[in-house]
Write a protein that holds these residues in place. Structure first.
Motif, PDB file in Angstrom:
ATOM      1  N   ALA A  21      24.628  40.631  50.106  1.00 33.77           N
ATOM      2  CA  ALA A  21      25.682  40.353  48.849  1.00 33.77           C
ATOM      3  C   ALA A  21      24.584  40.163  47.682  1.00 33.77           C
ATOM      4  N   ALA A  22      23.385  40.346  47.962  1.00 34.04           N
ATOM      5  CA  ALA A  22      22.348  40.216  46.752  1.00 34.04           C
ATOM      6  C   ALA A  22      22.769  41.230  45.716  1.00 34.04           C
ATOM      7  N   TYR A  23      23.044  42.400  46.142  1.00 32.86           N
ATOM      8  CA  TYR A  23      23.164  43.144  44.670  1.00 32.86           C
ATOM      9  C   TYR A  23      24.405  42.910  44.110  1.00 32.86           C
ATOM     10  N   THR A  24      25.800  42.392  44.630  1.00 31.89           N
ATOM     11  CA  THR A  24      26.604  41.812  43.892  1.00 31.89           C
ATOM     12  C   THR A  24      26.569  40.690  43.206  1.00 31.89           C
ATOM     13  N   CYS A  25      25.655  39.768  43.815  1.00 30.40           N
ATOM     14  CA  CYS A  25      25.360  38.417  42.941  1.00 30.40           C
ATOM     15  C   CYS A  25      24.456  38.736  41.854  1.00 30.40           C
ATOM     16  N   VAL A  26      23.428  39.633  41.891  1.00 36.59           N
ATOM     17  CA  VAL A  26      22.530  39.758  40.668  1.00 36.59           C
ATOM     18  C   VAL A  26      23.376  40.391  39.486  1.00 36.59           C
ATOM     19  N   SER A  27      24.248  41.356  40.144  1.00 35.24           N
ATOM     20  CA  SER A  27      25.115  42.249  39.276  1.00 35.24           C
ATOM     21  C   SER A  27      26.171  41.299  38.225  1.00 35.24           C
ATOM     22  N   GLN A  28      26.488  40.122  39.033  1.00 35.40           N
ATOM     23  CA  GLN A  28      27.208  39.267  38.224  1.00 35.40           C
ATOM     24  C   GLN A  28      26.611  38.463  37.559  1.00 35.40           C
ATOM     25  N   LEU A  29      25.334  38.123  37.895  1.00 36.20           N
ATOM     26  CA  LEU A  29      24.545  37.464  37.034  1.00 36.20           C
ATOM     27  C   LEU A  29      24.142  38.152  35.779  1.00 36.20           C
ATOM     28  N   GLY A  30      24.004  39.529  35.724  1.00 37.48           N
ATOM     29  CA  GLY A  30      23.867  40.254  34.554  1.00 37.48           C
ATOM     30  C   GLY A  30      25.015  40.157  33.854  1.00 37.48           C
ATOM     31  N   GLU A  31      26.315  40.385  34.359  1.00 38.08           N
ATOM     32  CA  GLU A  31      27.269  40.324  33.550  1.00 38.08           C
ATOM     33  C   GLU A  31      27.575  39.051  32.824  1.00 38.08           C
ATOM     34  N   LEU A  32      27.154  37.771  33.152  1.00 41.61           N
ATOM     35  CA  LEU A  32      27.187  36.544  32.649  1.00 41.61           C
ATOM     36  C   LEU A  32      25.818  36.271  31.876  1.00 41.61           C
ATOM     37  N   PRO A  81      31.754  56.398  22.818  1.00 41.43           N
ATOM     38  CA  PRO A  81      31.432  55.212  23.826  1.00 41.43           C
ATOM     39  C   PRO A  81      32.426  54.917  24.930  1.00 41.43           C
ATOM     40  N   PRO A  82      31.822  54.501  26.195  1.00 42.28           N
ATOM     41  CA  PRO A  82      32.944  54.126  27.111  1.00 42.28           C
ATOM     42  C   PRO A  82      33.819  53.030  26.847  1.00 42.28           C
ATOM     43  N   GLU A  83      35.100  53.063  27.432  1.00 40.04           N
ATOM     44  CA  GLU A  83      35.902  52.064  26.908  1.00 40.04           C
ATOM     45  C   GLU A  83      36.059  51.236  28.079  1.00 40.04           C
ATOM     46  N   GLY A  84      36.042  49.836  27.549  1.00 36.17           N
ATOM     47  CA  GLY A  84      36.328  48.704  28.558  1.00 36.17           C
ATOM     48  C   GLY A  84      35.114  48.389  29.106  1.00 36.17           C
ATOM     49  N   LEU A  85      34.947  47.242  29.983  1.00 38.85           N
ATOM     50  CA  LEU A  85      33.764  46.841  30.457  1.00 38.85           C
ATOM     51  C   LEU A  85      33.546  47.470  31.900  1.00 38.85           C
ATOM     52  N   LEU A  86      32.360  48.060  31.859  1.00 41.81           N
ATOM     53  CA  LEU A  86      32.104  48.844  33.212  1.00 41.81           C
ATOM     54  C   LEU A  86      31.152  47.946  33.984  1.00 41.81           C
ATOM     55  N   PRO A  87      31.585  47.662  35.488  1.00 40.81           N
ATOM     56  CA  PRO A  87      30.624  46.942  36.211  1.00 40.81           C
ATOM     57  C   PRO A  87      29.388  47.713  36.695  1.00 40.81           C
ATOM     58  N   ALA A  88      28.527  47.183  37.179  1.00 35.28           N
ATOM     59  CA  ALA A  88      27.580  48.039  38.022  1.00 35.28           C
ATOM     60  C   ALA A  88      28.113  48.482  39.316  1.00 35.28           C
ATOM     61  N   PRO A  89      28.276  49.598  39.566  1.00 38.77           N
ATOM     62  CA  PRO A  89      28.815  50.281  40.475  1.00 38.77           C
ATOM     63  C   PRO A  89      27.974  49.951  42.088  1.00 38.77           C
ATOM     64  N   PRO A  90      29.013  50.091  43.156  1.00 32.62           N
ATOM     65  CA  PRO A  90      28.481  49.689  44.498  1.00 32.62           C
ATOM     66  C   PRO A  90      27.227  50.411  44.886  1.00 32.62           C
ATOM     67  N   PRO A  91      26.154  50.292  45.655  1.00 34.67           N
ATOM     68  CA  PRO A  91      25.116  51.058  45.911  1.00 34.67           C
ATOM     69  C   PRO A  91      25.628  52.290  46.550  1.00 34.67           C
ATOM     70  N   ARG A  92      26.894  52.107  47.386  1.00 33.91           N
ATOM     71  CA  ARG A  92      27.363  53.461  48.366  1.00 33.91           C
ATOM     72  C   ARG A  92      27.865  54.503  47.001  1.00 33.91           C
ATOM     73  N   ASP A  93      28.046  53.924  45.848  1.00 35.09           N
ATOM     74  CA  ASP A  93      28.538  55.245  44.658  1.00 35.09           C
ATOM     75  C   ASP A  93      27.442  55.866  44.262  1.00 35.09           C
ATOM     76  N   LEU A  94      26.052  55.334  44.245  1.00 31.70           N
ATOM     77  CA  LEU A  94      25.033  56.037  43.604  1.00 31.70           C
ATOM     78  C   LEU A  94      25.053  57.357  44.125  1.00 31.70           C
ATOM     79  N   LEU A  95      25.158  57.783  45.727  1.00 31.58           N
ATOM     80  CA  LEU A  95      25.100  59.087  46.178  1.00 31.58           C
ATOM     81  C   LEU A  95      26.077  59.843  45.627  1.00 31.58           C
ATOM     82  N   ARG A  96      27.330  59.444  45.592  1.00 32.23           N
ATOM     83  CA  ARG A  96      28.503  60.149  44.833  1.00 32.23           C
ATOM     84  C   ARG A  96      27.918  60.615  43.345  1.00 32.23           C
ATOM     85  N   ILE A  97      27.818  59.697  42.547  1.00 29.21           N
ATOM     86  CA  ILE A  97      27.357  59.964  41.165  1.00 29.21           C
ATOM     87  C   ILE A  97      26.257  60.971  41.206  1.00 29.21           C
TER      88      ILE A  97
END
Length: 830
Positions: A21-32, A81-97
């Motif tokens: 959960a380290a990635y998710t936690c740091v991502s949430q801290l970046g939003e705050l 410009p992108p619409e709305g607040l975009l969170p950091a994607p999960p690591p598994r989405d990096l390969l798809r992008i």
């Protein structure tokens, strides 16, 4: 005190983040945006960190995004410009992008390459068609005439004229700026054994690379002999000419031209389909690229933050250290619990002691941001040092207004700032790219107060565009003076200047209710009166401002537990400052209150009294202001001089005594101190970031304490000399309030006399006042804005800035801290 008056309390926290959960936690801290991470891997190079592969993948994606963005701009399109607040994607989405991005980039490269090839092929067909359709006839037919000419040889060859003659052709197109050189070189290289025809195309052709129309010239060259033909082909190759087949028969050329036109039509259809497909691909890029850019930048920021964490011994969690405001700790704990709930193990946060000075955090609003920026430009305050910004909100616009006081000029500045404040929420205003506009817009609230205070001081000076206004009845009566003095017509004719004597009954009725009496604007001694008034006002404001700065230092000493500085530094500084220059202010106010108009002629000089105060002498011609004045002055000078050795030696001797006491305590309690750890030390959080003198005493870390008396004495000597000499130089520095105020008033007076006054007089003479005043008022308005508002306003702003930085803040503000720079995605969203 609130966070605005003093920076907020900041704690060093340790975060235990589960690996899953380290990635998710740091991502949430970046939003705050609550914490600033400390690098726990400072000794590890960037290429050896845990998440370096992920960072590189994000950087590679960034390069691909740059290519796609350039292709969109090349097509004349814009990315929304992108619409709305975009969170950091999960690591598994990096390969798809990454896969979708590479596919889009490859499609764009293929389509763009096909488009370029088709355009180049179409361009070649158009040039070939232009060469065939330009009307170049075979020049051989016209090169011989029936009759003899100068060039006809006199003797014919044995085989008859032109026996076995075969004419060949080279046709093509060349750029116009190369045509003259090509023709000249062909003639010299072939010695004239050719006939060349150059013609400029009627229509310009679109360049296949740039897409801009470009002119071309077509040519047809006829020659004899194979060697000359080889020379011509080499020369045309060197000039990068487009060479095409050219049939000698007219019918063959006409057939080839029709075939070329048909091929061009088919090629345009293919090119149109290619461009439509290209627009579809660019449309997908326009839709997908902006959110991907934001998400990948956030993902890269998360991995960079994770690279600053260390790995636990069991490799089951990441350990991070971060600075966080104490008031945000509950929010931080709740955010980490919510982010790590899916991992089955909750993230843990706990405070840890630290000997490093914490960063400074001062939360600002739209109103206070510009004033805090002025303070931070001098230097970021030390942790929990008194913040000058709340007081600067009032003192900075006021000191500016003292130098800029004019009702009209202040009102224009106020209205300009008010317009920016009312339009601050409009996107077009906030996102303007003009640098000068951004500077003004960022300080709109400061300009608002500066204009408002300038209106206030303008009413005190009674100046509106250098003209006096009569709001209340004047306190001077000319009629009473004329009636009691017996002014006759002959007296008035011989005396162009009249004196109003306030001692005559009924002439002076009392002070003006607010500001300066408008009758002074008619007096010839108006400037002398304002000189005296503004000079004394500058000294009073300066001494008050500096004394207030010394008093603010008391709050720093009390907060940091340096109570010895109150009797050893603050009290001597106040006695020195107020005993000398505070006494000068007292003399000014006392003379204003005690000396009346009847005794004004024999009033003593304050300047001479102040000089005699330091010389311990008296002037018989300058009577005292009050009984016992000489004794008071001598006592104050002696007290001020006595404060100098206290300032110089008090703090070093106290710290030396404190250090020796710590050494004696260590000698008696050595066993107990060995059992005391870092967590039990009450001064563990403050021992490392006190002042320089306190570090020499260093009660919080006795093992490493090293007291060097010479260093402390040197530092204290510099402080003492700076303060004592600064009291003199800084008081004189506040006289800039008087100088710039008079300069502004006189410049405004000159502008009125040279422009508006001339225009008003000229209008009365000609009788066309309305016509004349239009250009005159336009010139007056432009000069007022350019000189009095912009140039004079900038000058007053810089001088007010210097008074705060040098004369005010150095009395209590060190500015040696550093800002809390939280890990946040707000910049990425922008």
């Amino acid at each position: 005190m609130g966070s605005m008056f003093r920076s907020e309390e900041v704690a060093l926290v340790q975060l235990f983040l589960p690996t899953g959960a380290a990635y998710t936690c740091v991502s949430q801290l970046g939003e705050l945006g609550l914490v600033e991470f400390r690098d726990l891997n400072a000794s590890v190079s960037a290429f050896q960190r845990r998440f370096v592969v992920d960072v590189r993948r994000c950087e590679e994606l960034g390069k691909t995004f740059t290519f796609l963005q350039e292709e969109v701009r090349r097509a004349g399109l814009a990315l929304a410009p992108p619409e709305g607040l975009l969170p950091a994607p999960p690591p598994r989405d990096l390969l798809r992008i990454q896969e979708e991005t590479d596919r889009l980039a490859q499609e764009l490269r293929d389509v763009r390459g096909n488009q370029q090839a088709l355009r180049a092929q179409l361009h070649e067909l158009q040039l070939h068609a232009a060469v065939l359709g330009q009307g170049h006839g075979p020049p051989v037919a016209n090169s011989y005439t029936d009759g003899p000419s100068e060039r006809t040889p006199l003797l014919q060859s044995p085989g008859g004229p032109h026996q076995d003659l075969r004419v060949n052709f080279v046709a093509g197109a060349v750029e116009p700026h190369k045509a003259a050189a090509l023709e000249r070189l062909l003639w010299r290289a072939c010695r004239g054994f050719l006939i060349a025809s150059f013609r400029e195309m009627e229509q310009q052709l679109e360049d296949p690379v740039t897409g801009e129309p470009a002119p071309w010239m077509t040519f047809v060259i006829s020659y004899w002999g194979e060697q000359i033909g080889q020379k011509i082909r080499k020369i045309t190759d060197c000039f990068h000419c487009h060479v095409f087949p050219f049939a000698e028969d007219e019918e063959a050329r006409r057939g080839a031209l029709q075939q070329l036109q048909q091929q061009s039509h088919e090629l345009r259809e293919v090119l149109g389909e290619t461009e439509r497909f290209l627009s579809q691909v660019l449309g997908r890029v326009q839709r997908l690229l902006p959110p991907w850019q934001v998400q990948i930048r956030k993902m890269k920021a998360v991995y960079l933050a994770l690279n600053q964490c260390s790995v636990s011994a069991t490799h089951k969690c990441l350990i991070a250290e971060a600075w966080c405001a104490t008031r945000d700790l509950p929010t931080l704990q709740q955010a980490l619990q919510d982010s790590s709930s899916e991992a089955g193990v909750s993230a843990v946060v706990h405070r840890i002691p630290c000997r490093d000075m914490p960063p400074t955090l001062v939360r600002t609003t739209r109103f206070t941001a510009s004033f805090q920026g002025i303070v931070d430009a001098y230097g970021v305050g030390r942790y929990q040092e008194v913040n000058p910004a709340p007081y600067t909100i009032i003192t900075f616009p006021f000191l500016f207004a003292v130098m800029f006081g004019d009702v009209g000029h202040g009102l224009l500045m106020f209205l300009f700032a008010l317009a920016m404040v009312l339009a601050e929420d409009r996107p077009a205003v906030r996102k303007a790219q003009n640098e000068i506009w951004q500077t003004f817009f960022g300080g709109r609230y400061m300009l608002l107060l500066m204009g408002l205070f300038s209106v206030y001081t303008g009413f005190i000076y009674n100046e509106c565009f250098s003209r006096a206004t009569v709001i209340f009845p004047s306190g001077w009566s000319v009629a009473a003076m004329a009636n009691q003095s017996g002014w006759s017509d002959a007296f008035l004719a011989n005396h162009p200047l009249l004196t109003l004597d306030p001692n005559v009954t009924g002439v002076f009725l009392g002070p003006y209710p607010f500001g300066i009496d408008p009758v002074w604007s008619l007096a010839v001694n108006h400037l002398s009166f304002l000189n005296s008034f503004k000079m004394k006002m500058s000294v009073i404001l300066g001494v008050t401002h500096m004394a207030f700065g010394v008093v603010l230092g008391i709050f720093n000493h009390v907060h940091f537990g340096q109570l010895h500085r109150l009797p050893l530094e603050t009290l001597p500084e106040l006695v020195f400052l107020l005993g000398l220059f505070g006494y000068l202010v007292f003399l000014v106010v006392y003379k204003w209150l005690r000396v009346s108009a009847a005794s004004a002629a024999s009033a003593p000089s304050i300047l001479i009294h102040f000089i005699n105060m330091f010389l311990f002498s008296r002037s018989p011609a300058n009577r005292p202001l009050f009984p016992g004045q000489e004794v008071v002055q001598s006592t104050l000078v002696v007290l001020a001089l006595a404060m100098v050795p206290i300032l110089l030696l008090g703090t070093p001797l106290f710290l030396r005594w404190q250090h020796r006491r710590c050494q004696r305590r260590r000698a008696h309690h050595q066993p107990d101190e060995t059992k005391t750890g870092l967590l039990d030390s009450p001064d563990a959080s403050t021992a490392g970031w006190g002042s320089d003198e306190e570090k020499a005493g260093c009660p919080g870390d006795p093992e490493k304490a090293e007291f060097v008396l010479s260093d402390v004495l040197m530092h204290q000597a510099i402080h003492t000399i700076e303060f004592c000499l600064g009291c003199i130089s800084n008081t004189a520095s506040y006289l800039r309030l008087w100088a710039l105020s008079l300069a502004h008033a006189q410049l405004s007076e000159v502008l009125w006399a040279m422009v508006m006054s001339q225009g008003l007089g000229l209008g009365r003479e000609i009788g066309l006042a309305a016509v004349v005043l239009v250009p005159v008022f336009a010139a007056f308005a432009v000069l007022t804005v350019a000189i009095l508002l912009v140039m004079e306003g900038l000058s007053a702003f810089l001088h007010a800035l210097r008074l705060h930085w040098v004369e005010f803040q150095n009395k209590f503000y060190s500015g040696t801290g550093y800002k809390l720079n939280p890990f946040t995605f707000s910049v990425e969203d922008e």
